[in-house]
Enzyme design. Structure first.
Site, PDB file in Angstrom:
ATOM      1  N   HIS A  66      -4.388 -13.209  -0.225  1.00  0.00           N
ATOM      2  CA  HIS A  66      -3.834 -12.589   0.980  1.00  0.00           C
ATOM      3  C   HIS A  66      -4.819 -12.694   2.145  1.00  0.00           C
ATOM      4  CE1 HIS A  66      -0.453 -10.546  -1.122  1.00  0.00           C
ATOM      5  NE2 HIS A  66       0.059 -10.582   0.085  1.00  0.00           N
ATOM      6  N   PRO A  83       0.841  -1.207   0.000  1.00  0.00           N
ATOM      7  CA  PRO A  83       0.000   0.000   0.000  1.00  0.00           C
ATOM      8  C   PRO A  83       0.873   1.254   0.000  1.00  0.00           C
ATOM      9  CG  PRO A  83      -0.557  -1.463   1.849  1.00  0.00           C
ATOM     10  CD  PRO A  83       0.703  -1.987   1.237  1.00  0.00           C
ATOM     11  N   GLN A 124      -6.077  -6.540   5.435  1.00  0.00           N
ATOM     12  CA  GLN A 124      -5.517  -5.722   6.520  1.00  0.00           C
ATOM     13  C   GLN A 124      -6.451  -5.661   7.729  1.00  0.00           C
ATOM     14  OE1 GLN A 124      -3.365  -2.021   5.395  1.00  0.00           O
ATOM     15  NE2 GLN A 124      -4.018  -2.484   3.305  1.00  0.00           N
ATOM     16  N   LEU A 163      -7.898  -3.585   1.353  1.00  0.00           N
ATOM     17  CA  LEU A 163      -8.245  -3.412   2.765  1.00  0.00           C
ATOM     18  C   LEU A 163      -8.653  -4.744   3.393  1.00  0.00           C
ATOM     19  CD1 LEU A 163      -8.348  -1.175   4.847  1.00  0.00           C
ATOM     20  CD2 LEU A 163     -10.769  -0.873   4.326  1.00  0.00           C
ATOM     21  N   GLN A 164      -9.254  -5.608   2.567  1.00  0.00           N
ATOM     22  CA  GLN A 164      -9.726  -6.926   3.031  1.00  0.00           C
ATOM     23  C   GLN A 164      -8.788  -7.584   4.030  1.00  0.00           C
ATOM     24  OE1 GLN A 164     -10.313 -10.199   0.296  1.00  0.00           O
ATOM     25  NE2 GLN A 164     -11.661  -8.952  -0.964  1.00  0.00           N
TER      26      GLN A 164
END
EC number: 6.5.1.4
Length: 379
Positions: free
Chosen positions: A333, A144, A311, A308-309
């Protein structure tokens, strides 16, 4: 304090830095000794690596996987063995998490955002406030961008019931890095669960296209203009405000260009598309790539974008209660983060297709987690 040692296979699923980040953070939080073996065994260059840089770049001597591990060790005065470049096995024995000032330096363009990902859950359960000085790449490939962390990750993750301050001192780009970000946060007693299942409708689209160093300002303007044209083809009724920016000379190290575009919805959901310039790639192409990424993230009907998923998984695992997020296709991920969170911390995740009528024709999922209700023993 130490429980039985957790054994983690570093070669399965995503098979890279994600496994190290999730497992060492949870090991540190739960006081569980950890052994990770077969690190990056499926990758073209196995072992602890540059994490995020393509394998052909082997000159990075002290990269971000290592910096992340050392940072976790320092946060809790733990013991870390086997942590050198090329190592395929590490053992980690955590002690008590302490606050205060901690520095991590990738010495390369290794991502400061990935350092933040691994350390943030830990310092939330420290004994006192923390100040993390993170050095490396702020706008780096395969991770990111710092702007994403500030504009998307921060407002959403703070819904778990904490706040953090992210101060960008210097921006650093590939290949030299040289950026510095200071993160300040106070510990919490517990994390609240979140419920992000109502998408709402897109109300604004904005962003920044930047150039730094020797690159001409025209490159920023061209990236922004190309991105706006691309978005207009699909979304006609919204003003798209992408600011071209020349990074100040004293706040940016090296040369770089890139763009990040954010879409905000009526319910406070945030989605992004971003892209970084590379030598020989024209500015229009960079802008269009970011715009297309944003549009793809808006098509699936979820409340979070694909970056964002994963994280949010660790925070959902630690929270006190049931969290729910609606996503597009579940990324590798995210699957990896869920697998290792379940193995180490024992939360209960359920991933199922969304049953909402408006999602029927889309690839939309609900990720639900019964968190473990981690309590800060210091507060």
């Amino acid at each position: 304090m130490a429980g039985p040692r957790v054994e983690v296979d570093g070669s399965i699923m995503e098979g890279g830095g994600q496994i190290l980040r999730v497992s060492t953070a949870l090991s540190c939080l739960l006081g569980l000794p950890l052994r990770v073996h077969k690190i990056r065994a499926g990758r073209s260059t196995p072992g602890l690596s540059s994490g995020g840089w393509k394998s052909k770049i082997k000159v990075l001597t002290r990269p971000q996987h290592l910096s992340g591990l050392e940072m976790i060790r320092d946060l809790c005065d733990g013991q870390l063995e086997g942590a050198e470049i090329g190592s395929t096995e590490i053992t980690f024995t955590p002690e008590k998490i302490k606050g205060g000032i901690h520095t991590a330096d990738t010495k390369t363009a290794g991502s400061v955002c990935l350092l933040m990902q691994v350390s943030m859950p830990c310092v939330l359960f420290a004994a006192s406030p923390s100040e993390l000085h993170l050095k490396g790449g702020t706008n780096a490939e395969m991770a990111p961008q710092i702007d994403y962390t500030e504009m998307v990750f921060k407002p959403i993750v703070e819904k778990f019931g904490f706040i953090f301050n992210c101060d960008i001192k210097t921006r650093g780009y590939y290949p030299k890095g040289g950026g510095e970000v200071i993160v300040r946060m106070s510990p919490v007693k517990q994390l609240n669960p979140i419920n992000l299942t109502d998408r709402g409708c897109v109300t604004k689209i904005y962003g920044r296209a930047f150039v730094a160093g020797v690159l001409p300002f025209k490159v920023a303007k061209d990236m922004a203009a190309a991105a706006v044209r691309c978005i207009r083809k699909e979304i006609r009724d919204l003003y798209v405000n992408i600011q071209p920016v020349q990074e100040p000379k004293d706040q940016a190290f090296g040369n770089g260009n890139g763009i990040i575009i954010i879409a905000e919805t009526s319910t406070g959901c945030l989605f992004a598309g971003s892209s970084l310039g590379k030598r020989g790639v024209n500015a229009d192409k960079v802008g269009i790539e970011a715009a297309e990424m944003l549009l793809a993230n808006l098509r699936h009907g979820g409340t979070v974008d694909e970056y964002l998923q994963d994280q949010l998984i660790v925070f959902m695992a630690l929270a006190n209660g049931v969290s729910r997020i609606k996503t597009g296709p579940v990324t590798l991920h995210t699957q990896t983060a869920i697998h290792f969170a379940e193995q180490i911390a024992k939360p209960k995740f359920i991933v199922k297709k969304s049953e909402d009528e408006e999602d029927a024709a889309k690839d939309t999922y609900i990720i639900e987690c019964q968190g473990i209700g981690m309590t800060n023993p210091n507060l």
